[in-house]
Write an enzyme that holds these catalytic residues in place. Structure first.
Site, mmCIF file in Angstrom:
data_model
loop_
_atom_site.group_PDB
_atom_site.id
_atom_site.type_symbol
_atom_site.label_atom_id
_atom_site.label_comp_id
_atom_site.label_asym_id
_atom_site.label_seq_id
_atom_site.Cartn_x
_atom_site.Cartn_y
_atom_site.Cartn_z
ATOM 1 N N ASN A 1 17.226 -58.417 -24.821
ATOM 2 C CA ASN A 1 16.609 -58.223 -23.514
ATOM 3 C C ASN A 1 15.130 -58.600 -23.625
ATOM 4 O O ASN A 1 14.335 -57.840 -24.160
ATOM 5 C CB ASN A 1 16.801 -56.760 -23.106
ATOM 6 C CG ASN A 1 16.134 -56.413 -21.790
ATOM 7 O OD1 ASN A 1 15.318 -57.171 -21.284
ATOM 8 N ND2 ASN A 1 16.487 -55.265 -21.252
ATOM 9 N N HIS B 1 19.512 -60.067 -14.511
ATOM 10 C CA HIS B 1 18.704 -59.668 -15.657
ATOM 11 C C HIS B 1 19.630 -59.339 -16.822
ATOM 12 O O HIS B 1 20.565 -58.548 -16.676
ATOM 13 C CB HIS B 1 17.842 -58.466 -15.281
ATOM 14 C CG HIS B 1 17.213 -57.801 -16.456
ATOM 15 N ND1 HIS B 1 16.442 -58.488 -17.362
ATOM 16 C CD2 HIS B 1 17.259 -56.513 -16.887
ATOM 17 C CE1 HIS B 1 16.037 -57.644 -18.301
ATOM 18 N NE2 HIS B 1 16.518 -56.451 -18.035
ATOM 19 N N CYS C 1 11.434 -56.173 -15.731
ATOM 20 C CA CYS C 1 12.702 -56.888 -15.543
ATOM 21 C C CYS C 1 12.849 -57.503 -14.156
ATOM 22 O O CYS C 1 13.629 -58.435 -13.969
ATOM 23 C CB CYS C 1 13.845 -55.941 -15.829
ATOM 24 S SG CYS C 1 13.608 -55.106 -17.413
#
Lengths: 339, 79
Positions: free
Chosen positions: A295, A265, A114
């Site tokens: 995600n 993020h 990430c």
């Protein structure tokens, strides 16, 4: 000399895992509850024989197709993935060949999740300002769905597959013309096992994982698949990001109030909202684009940045903060300034 | 240490629909509709980062009202 983010394109595989499909398999989680907590309605899932490298190629081809940049203009490829095709060689070499990038190019992989995109921009800036490159191609691509156990409803709900391609150059020649300013980093390898695929690397190459379940028989983990200690990742992100943001702003000599847009993020809505509040960022300056992506790990930030641009949220003179945090444990915050 | 009202504001801020209800010192925070384990996680992280107090999940289970939590944080800080 400066370095600029000029073009971004991204790719999401067409197959979707919807909340209704998750609810069908796990009736205890309603579709509405999933969307209200995570902000996610569907997640792109790569095909059985479609790998991160293939998706990276698709994003890069789209970029060559839609921009003035062609493969011949690239002199360096940075490839961010935790799903390499092989232990060796470096997947970036394979991508160089498949994308017809010049042989006189540099190409390397780096393994981050990430925080990977923000790291990539800082590495690209370093190579450009060190006069080692003029036009870098940064590809981020991930297929976490291939790491997720079929019974792991928690991770299934959060992660989506996707890739992004970004061109960083020594001149502001693109759509975005975003000057890359300074960064702040944070690493805590003490939390390495809080988000991990334990088996299959060189250390536990042949170990077979066993399903571990709780007292009710619900799936907990299997070392051959992705394991995430959600609480630990939530705590790390909430404790670290606010101070890392302050540190990055200080390095850039900018006040928080001077930042026009924050692109963090896109982990999930609940976590982003908690971090936003903790960082004291007003909702209208905090960009969220997660509904039908989930995600996508290292690609959430370039995807959101591109969407913010497409929606007209990015104007000349604006200052934008990018923040990535997660697996490692690793975090990075950087500032862009639009020309 | 913050006043109890300030503490309640920070506590309430962890709910996903924090603008839609009021909270009193005696409010049983688990009875609020939007409460769930994620909210609990957010509350524990808020207390750790704002007050430097790490509440174990077991201890947290025993605390029923917002004032119970406030008093526990105070006692852990030796106030």
């Amino acid at each position: 000399m400066d370095a600029y983010v000029n073009f971004i394109e991204y790719f999401l595989p067409p197959t979707r895992l919807t909340n209704e499909m998750i609810n069908h398999e796990h009736p205890e989680w309603s579709a509405d509850k999933i969307s209200s907590k995570t902000g996610i309605y569907s997640r792109p899932i790569s095909g059985k024989n479609e790998f991160a490298s293939d998706m990276g190629i698709k994003a890069a081809e789209k970029l060559f197709d839609r921009s003035i940049i062609k493969p011949d203009n690239i002199d360096f490829l940075l490839y961010c993935t935790q799903s390499p095709d092989f232990f060796l060689p470096t997947t970036a070499c394979i991508l160089q060949n498949r994308l017809n990038l010049p042989n006189y190019s540099g190409a390397l992989d780096y393994n981050l999740g990430c925080s990977g995109y923000v790291y990539g921009l800082s590495l690209a800036k370093g190579l450009i300002m060190g006069q080692q490159s003029d036009n870098m191609l940064l590809i981020t691509s991930e297929t976490y769905s291939k790491f997720i156990h079929p019974s792991d409803k928690g991770n299934k709900t959060l992660f989506g597959d996707g890739s992004a391609a970004t061109v960083v150059s020594s001149k502001p020649i693109g759509d975005l013309k975003a000057k890359i300013r300074d960064f702040a980093f944070y690493t805590d390898g003490g939390g390495f096992d809080r988000l991990i695929v334990k088996n299959g690397g060189i250390k536990y190459r042949y170990d077979q994982g066993k399903d571990e379940v709780d007292e009710n028989g619900s799936f907990l983990k299997n070392d051959s698949y992705l394991f995430m200690d959600g609480k630990a990742i939530f705590e790390f992100s909430n404790m670290i990001v606010p101070s890392l943001l302050d540190r990055a702003l200080m390095k850039n000599n900018i006040k928080k109030s001077e930042i026009d847009l924050f692109i963090f993020h896109q982990a999930n809505f609940f976590m982003m909202n908690t971090i936003r509040k903790r960082c004291e960022i007003p909702e209208e300056k905090f960009f969220i684009f997660i509904k039908n992506c989930g995600n996508t790990v290292s690609s959430t930030i370039p995807i959101a940045l591109k969407e913010a641009f497409n929606q007209g949220r990015i104007m000349p003179g604006m200052k934008i903060v990018l923040a990535g945090f997660g697996v490692g444990l690793s975090a990075a915050v950087g500032v862009l300034e639009i020309c | 240490m913050d006043s109890i009202n300030k503490f309640i504001e920070k506590f309430r801020g962890q709910y996903i629909d924090s603008d839609t209800f009021k909270m009193q010192p005696g409010s049983e925070f688990r009875q609020i509709d939007s409460w769930d384990s994620l909210t609990g996680m957010a509350v524990l992280v808020m207390i750790k980062s704002e007050y430097g107090v790490d509440i174990s999940v077991e201890k947290f289970r025993d605390l029923k009202t917002v004032k119970d939590v406030y008093d526990y944080v105070k006692s852990e800080k030796g106030i």
